[in-house]
Scaffold this motif. Structure first.
Motif: not given
Length: 117
Positions: A7-8, A38-40, A94-99, A109-111
């Motif tokens: 989120s955010g 991780n963040w991607f 970009a779309a930011y994803y955590c992993h 799902q990405g933000t």
């Protein structure tokens, strides 16, 4: 089943800031504290790229190009990892994803982050 929810994200002008959050569910607090998060990010037409990681001990690693502007942190009590992003640039769009890899790979799902005037 472990779930990661980001989120955010949002629209911000160049030079602005955002704080992303990655909240985990379906996992005990004890287990959450034992894993690196991780963040991607992935821009349109680009490959997903590494942004930052934080270990169970709180050690952090950043992509070289982002050092000094991005800060990753974790609040284990909330089972949440944050990504503070300052001095944002259009190329950060970009779309930011955590992993997390907890016996298997889990992705949120990405933000979407859009940096534009």
């Amino acid at each position: 089943q472990v779930q990661l929810v980001e989120s955010g994200g949002g629209l911000v002008q160049p030079g602005g800031s955002l704080r992303l959050a990655c909240s985990a569910s379906g996992i005990t607090l004890d287990l959450f504290t034992r894993y690196t998060i991780n963040w991607f990010r992935q821009a349109p037409g680009q490959q997903r790229e590494f942004v930052a990681r934080i270990t169970e001990e709180g050690d952090t690693t950043y992509a070289d190009s982002l050092k000094g502007r991005f800060t990753i942190s974790r609040d284990n009590a909330k089972k949440t990892v944050y990504l503070q992003m300052n001095n944002l640039k259009p190329e950060d769009t970009a779309a930011y994803y955590c992993h997390a890899r907890i016996f298997q790979n889990y992705w949120g799902q990405g933000t979407q982050v859009t940096v534009s005037s």
